[in-house]
Design a protein around this motif. Structure first.
Motif, PDB file in Angstrom:
ATOM      1  N   LEU A   1       3.563 -18.230   8.785  1.00  0.00           N
ATOM      2  CA  LEU A   1       2.610 -17.496   7.964  1.00  0.00           C
ATOM      3  C   LEU A   1       3.017 -16.037   7.932  1.00  0.00           C
ATOM      4  O   LEU A   1       3.251 -15.420   8.982  1.00  0.00           O
ATOM      5  N   GLU A   2       3.116 -15.473   6.741  1.00  0.00           N
ATOM      6  CA  GLU A   2       3.373 -14.049   6.575  1.00  0.00           C
ATOM      7  C   GLU A   2       2.203 -13.443   5.803  1.00  0.00           C
ATOM      8  O   GLU A   2       1.736 -14.024   4.821  1.00  0.00           O
ATOM      9  N   ALA A   3       1.733 -12.323   6.278  1.00  0.00           N
ATOM     10  CA  ALA A   3       0.628 -11.636   5.613  1.00  0.00           C
ATOM     11  C   ALA A   3       0.893 -10.146   5.601  1.00  0.00           C
ATOM     12  O   ALA A   3       1.576  -9.600   6.485  1.00  0.00           O
ATOM     13  N   GLN A   4       0.361  -9.498   4.596  1.00  0.00           N
ATOM     14  CA  GLN A   4       0.492  -8.044   4.414  1.00  0.00           C
ATOM     15  C   GLN A   4      -0.893  -7.512   4.117  1.00  0.00           C
ATOM     16  O   GLN A   4      -1.470  -7.811   3.067  1.00  0.00           O
ATOM     17  N   LEU A   5      -1.448  -6.738   5.047  1.00  0.00           N
ATOM     18  CA  LEU A   5      -2.793  -6.198   4.918  1.00  0.00           C
ATOM     19  C   LEU A   5      -2.696  -4.683   4.906  1.00  0.00           C
ATOM     20  O   LEU A   5      -2.170  -4.080   5.851  1.00  0.00           O
ATOM     21  N   GLY A   6      -3.183  -4.069   3.838  1.00  0.00           N
ATOM     22  CA  GLY A   6      -3.064  -2.619   3.757  1.00  0.00           C
ATOM     23  C   GLY A   6      -4.146  -1.999   2.901  1.00  0.00           C
ATOM     24  O   GLY A   6      -4.910  -2.681   2.222  1.00  0.00           O
ATOM     25  N   ALA A   7      -4.210  -0.687   2.968  1.00  0.00           N
ATOM     26  CA  ALA A   7      -5.146   0.077   2.150  1.00  0.00           C
ATOM     27  C   ALA A   7      -4.511   1.413   1.818  1.00  0.00           C
ATOM     28  O   ALA A   7      -3.753   1.977   2.611  1.00  0.00           O
TER      29      ALA A   7
ATOM     30  N   ILE B   1     -10.278   4.161  -2.581  1.00  0.00           N
ATOM     31  CA  ILE B   1      -9.580   3.352  -1.590  1.00  0.00           C
ATOM     32  C   ILE B   1      -9.215   2.013  -2.220  1.00  0.00           C
ATOM     33  O   ILE B   1     -10.068   1.318  -2.772  1.00  0.00           O
ATOM     34  N   ASP B   2      -7.942   1.672  -2.152  1.00  0.00           N
ATOM     35  CA  ASP B   2      -7.428   0.424  -2.710  1.00  0.00           C
ATOM     36  C   ASP B   2      -7.086  -0.535  -1.578  1.00  0.00           C
ATOM     37  O   ASP B   2      -6.080  -0.350  -0.878  1.00  0.00           O
ATOM     38  N   PRO B   3      -7.886  -1.592  -1.361  1.00  0.00           N
ATOM     39  CA  PRO B   3      -7.486  -2.620  -0.404  1.00  0.00           C
ATOM     40  C   PRO B   3      -6.470  -3.564  -1.046  1.00  0.00           C
ATOM     41  O   PRO B   3      -6.579  -3.896  -2.225  1.00  0.00           O
ATOM     42  N   ARG B   4      -5.492  -4.005  -0.274  1.00  0.00           N
ATOM     43  CA  ARG B   4      -4.472  -4.921  -0.803  1.00  0.00           C
ATOM     44  C   ARG B   4      -4.102  -5.940   0.262  1.00  0.00           C
ATOM     45  O   ARG B   4      -3.856  -5.578   1.419  1.00  0.00           O
ATOM     46  N   VAL B   5      -4.049  -7.197  -0.153  1.00  0.00           N
ATOM     47  CA  VAL B   5      -3.744  -8.303   0.746  1.00  0.00           C
ATOM     48  C   VAL B   5      -2.764  -9.236   0.050  1.00  0.00           C
ATOM     49  O   VAL B   5      -2.974  -9.630  -1.105  1.00  0.00           O
TER      50      VAL B   5
ATOM     51  N   THR C   1      -2.612  16.101  -6.124  1.00  0.00           N
ATOM     52  CA  THR C   1      -2.971  14.744  -5.720  1.00  0.00           C
ATOM     53  C   THR C   1      -2.568  14.522  -4.270  1.00  0.00           C
ATOM     54  O   THR C   1      -1.436  14.835  -3.876  1.00  0.00           O
ATOM     55  N   VAL C   2      -3.498  14.004  -3.473  1.00  0.00           N
ATOM     56  CA  VAL C   2      -3.199  13.640  -2.090  1.00  0.00           C
ATOM     57  C   VAL C   2      -3.464  12.152  -1.917  1.00  0.00           C
ATOM     58  O   VAL C   2      -4.354  11.581  -2.551  1.00  0.00           O
ATOM     59  N   SER C   3      -2.660  11.527  -1.087  1.00  0.00           N
ATOM     60  CA  SER C   3      -2.838  10.103  -0.840  1.00  0.00           C
ATOM     61  C   SER C   3      -2.329   9.762   0.550  1.00  0.00           C
ATOM     62  O   SER C   3      -1.542  10.504   1.152  1.00  0.00           O
ATOM     63  N   ALA C   4      -2.796   8.647   1.069  1.00  0.00           N
ATOM     64  CA  ALA C   4      -2.378   8.164   2.380  1.00  0.00           C
ATOM     65  C   ALA C   4      -2.493   6.648   2.384  1.00  0.00           C
ATOM     66  O   ALA C   4      -3.256   6.060   1.609  1.00  0.00           O
ATOM     67  N   TYR C   5      -1.733   6.002   3.257  1.00  0.00           N
ATOM     68  CA  TYR C   5      -1.777   4.545   3.318  1.00  0.00           C
ATOM     69  C   TYR C   5      -1.523   4.081   4.753  1.00  0.00           C
ATOM     70  O   TYR C   5      -0.949   4.784   5.589  1.00  0.00           O
TER      71      TYR C   5
ATOM     72  N   ALA D   1       0.819  -1.216   0.000  1.00  0.00           N
ATOM     73  CA  ALA D   1       0.000   0.000   0.000  1.00  0.00           C
ATOM     74  C   ALA D   1       0.850   1.261   0.000  1.00  0.00           C
ATOM     75  O   ALA D   1       0.335   2.360  -0.221  1.00  0.00           O
ATOM     76  N   GLU D   2       2.141   1.102   0.217  1.00  0.00           N
ATOM     77  CA  GLU D   2       3.056   2.246   0.180  1.00  0.00           C
ATOM     78  C   GLU D   2       3.138   2.861  -1.211  1.00  0.00           C
ATOM     79  O   GLU D   2       3.466   4.037  -1.357  1.00  0.00           O
ATOM     80  N   TYR D   3       2.807   2.073  -2.231  1.00  0.00           N
ATOM     81  CA  TYR D   3       2.941   2.524  -3.614  1.00  0.00           C
ATOM     82  C   TYR D   3       1.559   2.795  -4.203  1.00  0.00           C
ATOM     83  O   TYR D   3       0.642   1.981  -4.066  1.00  0.00           O
ATOM     84  N   GLY D   4       1.431   3.932  -4.900  1.00  0.00           N
ATOM     85  CA  GLY D   4       0.118   4.275  -5.429  1.00  0.00           C
ATOM     86  C   GLY D   4       0.181   5.035  -6.737  1.00  0.00           C
ATOM     87  O   GLY D   4       1.242   5.244  -7.327  1.00  0.00           O
ATOM     88  N   ASN D   5      -0.999   5.457  -7.192  1.00  0.00           N
ATOM     89  CA  ASN D   5      -1.198   6.116  -8.482  1.00  0.00           C
ATOM     90  C   ASN D   5      -0.643   5.250  -9.612  1.00  0.00           C
ATOM     91  O   ASN D   5       0.162   5.687 -10.421  1.00  0.00           O
ATOM     92  N   LEU D   6      -1.134   4.011  -9.663  1.00  0.00           N
ATOM     93  CA  LEU D   6      -0.662   3.040 -10.637  1.00  0.00           C
ATOM     94  C   LEU D   6      -1.766   2.020 -10.876  1.00  0.00           C
ATOM     95  O   LEU D   6      -2.690   1.875 -10.084  1.00  0.00           O
ATOM     96  N   THR D   7      -1.654   1.314 -11.991  1.00  0.00           N
ATOM     97  CA  THR D   7      -2.549   0.193 -12.269  1.00  0.00           C
ATOM     98  C   THR D   7      -1.787  -1.089 -12.573  1.00  0.00           C
ATOM     99  O   THR D   7      -2.293  -2.184 -12.357  1.00  0.00           O
ATOM    100  N   SER D   8      -0.592  -0.967 -13.103  1.00  0.00           N
ATOM    101  CA  SER D   8       0.115  -2.141 -13.610  1.00  0.00           C
ATOM    102  C   SER D   8       1.128  -2.688 -12.622  1.00  0.00           C
ATOM    103  O   SER D   8       1.030  -3.822 -12.173  1.00  0.00           O
ATOM    104  N   GLY D   9       2.146  -1.920 -12.274  1.00  0.00           N
ATOM    105  CA  GLY D   9       3.209  -2.408 -11.404  1.00  0.00           C
ATOM    106  C   GLY D   9       4.100  -1.281 -10.954  1.00  0.00           C
ATOM    107  O   GLY D   9       3.839  -0.100 -11.199  1.00  0.00           O
ATOM    108  N   VAL D  10       5.195  -1.651 -10.295  1.00  0.00           N
ATOM    109  CA  VAL D  10       6.142  -0.692  -9.735  1.00  0.00           C
ATOM    110  C   VAL D  10       7.545  -1.070 -10.174  1.00  0.00           C
ATOM    111  O   VAL D  10       7.920  -2.250 -10.122  1.00  0.00           O
TER     112      VAL D  10
END
Length: 927
Positions: free
Chosen positions: A527-533, A553-557, A509-513, A245-254
């Motif tokens: 078990l490792e998990a990454q839950l963010g928005a 709002i982009d949920p990501r798991v 543009t403003v954003s937060a995560y 969730a640290e990365y934003g304003n994208l659709t494809s990848g980083v």
């Protein structure tokens, strides 16, 4: 999908409670010189049957029974560290590694699959040095499913992740502005600073395929990878899956680029190949103690598009100064990274006058970007809940100037509109050859500020690594815009007008995560998990915009379960299974949000006097100005999910990933229609013998006409669906031959189409009236292609450290390529009528109407058949030889051997394919 991951967490938490006699050993692996984390470092316990890998932030954790252990921590390019510990309670083991190289003296010369929760590839400095790239574009051949290509420095180099690319019927990839979201939706970060192209507006309006300006147009096409040098890069991480969730304003990848920030000797690189010459020079200076370093570097590239043609070339100049400062206080440790950068990119294209009838045809592009950045990070070793906090501020200014000079010889009697206002006015016939001068002056500015904080907390067998942040970005173009003489346009059909870019509003543009990384140790499993928005919104827009202040709002798991290790043939084996689900959002650019107004010029009178063409001819126009702004424009959103299988057996590693992506709101320019009324004067009523000047309109008979005419409007009308399987296998080195094998491959299935109904005019003329003047059909149809491609790469990597020799042989094979045009619905669902400007349902009776029946399209069945292109195989050779301490010589030959069988198209044409070897060499001197 989120319910599944939540269920997994509950199950594992129950199992974790049962593991009462084990303890958690955790730690962080960092670079001893600069304190930066070393992502994916290897942690082995005892004989290696137990172990783990650090995450992307250098942190790791493992659960072990009480006892005495030897822990070995290693990282490619660094000396191993061994620690003996007595474990009788939860314990933290932080390790700083020193640069120096591993015990075998071996290096990784290809991309490594990420060991993080996000699927991706990591490319380190050694792999880049062996690849011998000209620009960042060359690194992409190391990704699964990609093959090597000869540099195309005469056109924009855009990125495409996990897709085939929009293909022509022959299977060759073509550029299409309708699917530019693929590149625009990929975020490029350099030392944490995004390369922002949202204010790029420099282009030649209406440039068509074959024009030098068309293939060099960067507007809405994301980052041009030609402008990114590789000589100062330490590592690259290409995140193809669901990003943090640290990365934003994208659709494809980083694409996360980390540049060299350490003390290094003077290093000079000289490269030459068939098309280009490259030189770079750099050094890292240690300043005092505590790991303070200043890095400086510069580079120059001179590339010919065709080595036989000096009239078309591309040049790049880059320079950078970077400082890394570190100081400690009792309660905090400070890291301050500063940088100042310059990139110059220069395109030149000139038509050979000997082949162009002595006509002038010049294209020049001058791109000069200046950027500064500051990143202050503070770590708190004694704090309980917060470990670090940071503030990053960056700014860039670009002078992006394009000039086009062309000698125009009018065909027929083209005309030039002369008014910037709406209404009736006279135009001018273009009767004589002239020299057209066009300039587009862009001056984009972008400013970004980011706040972030991170911490961790251990709760029994649960380890939480959480982080949060906020970001603000300002972009605006202060350029003069398009400057040219209305009476000397670049072509006879020119309809646009100049406008100043500085008059266009800024984009804010403003954003937060917020994100939590969870590690749960259950027995010998993990078990490792990454839950963010992530939240993103545009502020400061006119209230008429749908996007004005509206948050997305982009949920990501992401999650991965690592099974307990076990032995197979005396070697430890580890198996893991993981996956992820998430949404990604890309906001539109300035060009999409604030398009130029559309000018519609209708000829009311076109009188040409053959006896006195300059004095007595007259062109009278009715001009309409239409605002094409789409206030209902939405953000582009992509839904992604994937599942992964990972296996490690000794030094052998296998990774297989299945992915699925659905994007149906990509940006494209769609044609919309409106009605326009003008007078059509009867020029036959003019008596040339009575004229003493241009004819008057007062007594001329005329007819009022109302017709339909189209213009472009930005819509969310693009659909790109991606499916595929990616794999990478890396074997242990077979010592008798000093050779290891790396197998990469991917199957990509990509669907490119529209996601909204389309207006389609027909070219039929009934009498003297074009059907499209009176009626235009609206079709609920698909207009696109479905492509498949399966490719593999087998790299045999031979390294003999005693001789300082690395030699690789790579067999790259595209086993098949399939392309199919999507079937189209020939029947319109409705039609727009010029009589009232309204949409009417298309009925069975309309199929018999003399005019409307022509709106029913006819397609040959053969155009929708699948075209298959058979396999293509290439063999590439690369060699690197270290000579003494100061000199390294490298050489490469791509496609030294190929296998390209002939095939037949669906229409029966035989296609014979050929390829040319691409070769070069370089010398790197280190002092």
């Amino acid at each position: 999908m989120s319910k599944i991951f939540l269920t997994i967490l509950v199950i594992i938490s129950v199992a974790a409670d049962a593991a009462g006699d084990d303890f958690v050993l955790s730690g962080t692996v960092t670079d001893k010189g600069d304190g930066e984390p070393l992502p994916f470092a290897t942690v082995k316990v005892g004989d290696g049957k137990e172990g783990t890998h650090a995450g992307g932030d250098g942190r790791w954790a493992i659960r072990l029974p009480e006892g005495r252990y030897t822990v070995t921590i290693s990282y490619i390019g660094y000396a191993d560290v061994k620690e003996k510990i007595d474990l009788n309670s939860d314990r933290t083991l932080n390790t700083a590694l020193s640069a120096g190289g591993n015990s075998l003296g071996e290096v990784v010369v290809t991309a490594s699959e990420n060991r993080s929760l996000t699927s991706g590839s990591r490319i380190d400095r050694d792999a880049m040095a062996h690849l011998q790239p000209t620009s960042f574009t060359d690194l992409l051949e190391l990704l699964p499913g990609n093959i090597s290509k000869t540099p195309s420095m005469g056109q924009v180099n855009s990125i495409a992740l996990r897709e085939t690319g929009f293909s022509s019927p022959s299977g060759s990839t073509t550029a299409s502005a309708d699917y530019a979201i693929s590149a625009l939706g990929t975020s490029f970060l350099v030392d944490g600073v995004a390369i922002n192209t949202d204010a790029s507006l420099t282009e030649v309006p209406g440039a068509s395929s074959g024009d030098a300006a068309y293939v060099r147009n960067t507007v809405n096409r994301g980052v041009d990878m030609r402008t990114i040098p590789t000589d100062n890069i330490e590592s690259v991480e290409v995140m193809r899956g669901i990003p943090s969730a640290e990365y934003g304003n994208l659709t494809s990848g980083v694409v996360n680029i980390r540049r060299i920030r350490r003390a290094t000797p003077w290093t000079a690189r000289f490269k030459a190949d068939e098309y280009s010459k490259l030189f770079s020079l750099g050094k890292g200076f240690a300043v005092g103690g505590a790991g303070n370093v200043i890095n400086v570097d510069l580079g120059y590239l001179d590339s010919k598009i065709d080595p036989r043609d000096n009239l078309e070339n591309y040049k790049r100049v880059n320079a950078s100064v970077r400082a890394r400062l570190r100081w400690e206080r009792p309660s905090a440790v400070y890291h301050w990274n500063l940088s100042a950068d310059y990139t110059g990119s220069f395109d030149n294209a000139k038509a050979d006058p000997d082949l162009n009838q002595r006509k002038i045809d010049l294209y020049k592009s001058r791109y000069n970007r200046f950027g500064v950045a500051s990143d202050l990070n503070v770590t708190f070793p004694r704090a309980a809940w917060i470990e670090s906090a940071g503030l990053s501020v960056s700014a860039s200014y670009t002078s992006d100037r394009l000039t086009r000079q062309k000698q125009v010889t009018p065909n027929g009697t083209p005309l030039a509109p002369t008014s910037m206002e709406e209404g009736v006015h006279d135009g001018r016939y273009l009767l004589s050859p002239y020299l057209a001068d066009f300039m587009s002056d862009g001056r984009p500015v972008d400013i970004t500020a980011r706040l972030r904080a991170a911490g961790s907390a251990a709760m029994g067998v649960w380890l939480h690594k959480y982080k949060a942040g906020a970001e603000y970005t300002f972009v605006k173009n202060y350029g003069k815009g398009q400057i040219y003489d209305l009476l000397r346009p670049l072509s006879g059909g020119w309809t646009t007008r100049p406008r100043a870019f500085s008059d266009i509003p800024a984009l804010n543009t403003v954003s937060a995560y917020v994100e939590d990384g969870i590690t749960v140790l259950a027995g010998a499993g993990k078990l490792e998990a990454q839950l963010g928005a992530r939240l993103i919104a545009l502020t400061g827009l006119d209230s008429r915009y749908y996007l004005s202040g509206r948050p997305y709002i982009d949920p990501r798991v992401n999650a991965e379960w690592t099974f307990p290790s076990f032995s197979v043939g005396q070697l430890p084996m580890t198996v893991s299974i993981g996956g992820g689900y998430g949404m990604t959002t890309r906001m539109p650019t300035i060009d999409y949000l604030f398009p130029q107004v559309h000018y519609s010029d209708f000829v009311q009178l076109g009188y040409y006097d053959v006896r006195h063409p300059e004095e007595y001819s007259r062109v009278n126009l009715r001009t309409y100005i239409t605002d094409p702004t789409n206030y209902e424009l939405r953000a582009a959103r992509n839904r992604k999910w994937e599942i992964r299988l990972g296996m490690t057996w000794g030094s052998n590693r296998l990774s297989v990933t299945y992915f699925d992506e659905r994007l149906s709101s990509g940006f494209r320019y769609s044609t919309v229609y409106d009605t326009y009324t003008y007078r059509s004067y009867d020029a036959s009523a003019i008596n040339p013998s009575t004229l003493t000047g241009p004819p008057s309109l007062d007594d001329l008979p005329y007819t009022d006409r109302t017709i339909l005419d189209g213009y472009s409007r930005v819509t969310n009308g693009t659909r790109i669906n991606k499916q595929g399987i990616e794999l990478q296998l890396t074997t242990a080195r077979w010592q008798p031959l000093r050779t290891a094998l790396t197998v990469t491959g991917a199957w990509f299935h990509t669907l490119y189409s529209n996601s909204q109904m389309l207006y389609k005019p027909v070219n039929t003329v009934i009498g003297n009236t074009a059907v499209s003047d009176l009626y235009v059909g609206l079709y609920d149809t698909t207009d696109g292609r479905a492509n498949d491609r399966f490719s593999t790469g087998f790299m045999f990597d031979t390294q003999i450290p005693r001789w300082g020799l690395i030699f690789t042989t790579t067999i790259q094979t595209t086993w098949w390529t399939k392309q199919r045009r999507l079937e189209e619905n020939p029947m319109p669902v409705s039609y727009l009528s010029a009589a009232d400007g309204l949409l009417h349902p298309f009925t069975d009776a309309d199929t018999r109407d003399p005019m409307l029946q022509h709106l029913v399209n006819t397609y040959s069945p053969g155009v929708f058949e699948t075209q298959r292109v058979p396999m293509a195989m290439y063999v590439n050779l690369k060699a690197t030889k270290q000579i003494g301490r100061w000199l390294r010589i490298s050489a490469f030959v791509n496609r030294i051997i190929d296998y390209l069988p002939d095939y037949y198209t669906n229409s029966g044409l035989k296609v014979r394919r050929t390829s040319e070897a691409y070769f070069g060499m370089e010398a790197t001197v280190t002092i």
